[in-house]
Design a protein around this motif. Sequence first.
Motif: not given
Length: 68
Positions: A14-33
């Motif tokens: 529900t936090n726009p900035q945190e949601r944007e972080f997650l979307e960027r990770l998913e969009k760029e297919k970044l391995e989180f760790s």
Amino acid sequence: MGNKKVKSVSFNNTNPQEREFLERLEKEKLEFSAYVKELIFADVLRRNAPLKIVKRSEGGGIKIVVGK
């Protein structure tokens, strides 16, 4: 797990900035760790970098930048 230590990170959808972080990770297919470790490493290098004097004013003042 043996020799590994796990640290978790929570994201609030529900936090726009945190949601944007997650979307960027998913969009760029970044391995989180690996991404988090890379950010930590870059931060350690920046914090350990020597101070750099980048500008001396005519009045005797100086501008100092930490890291790059």
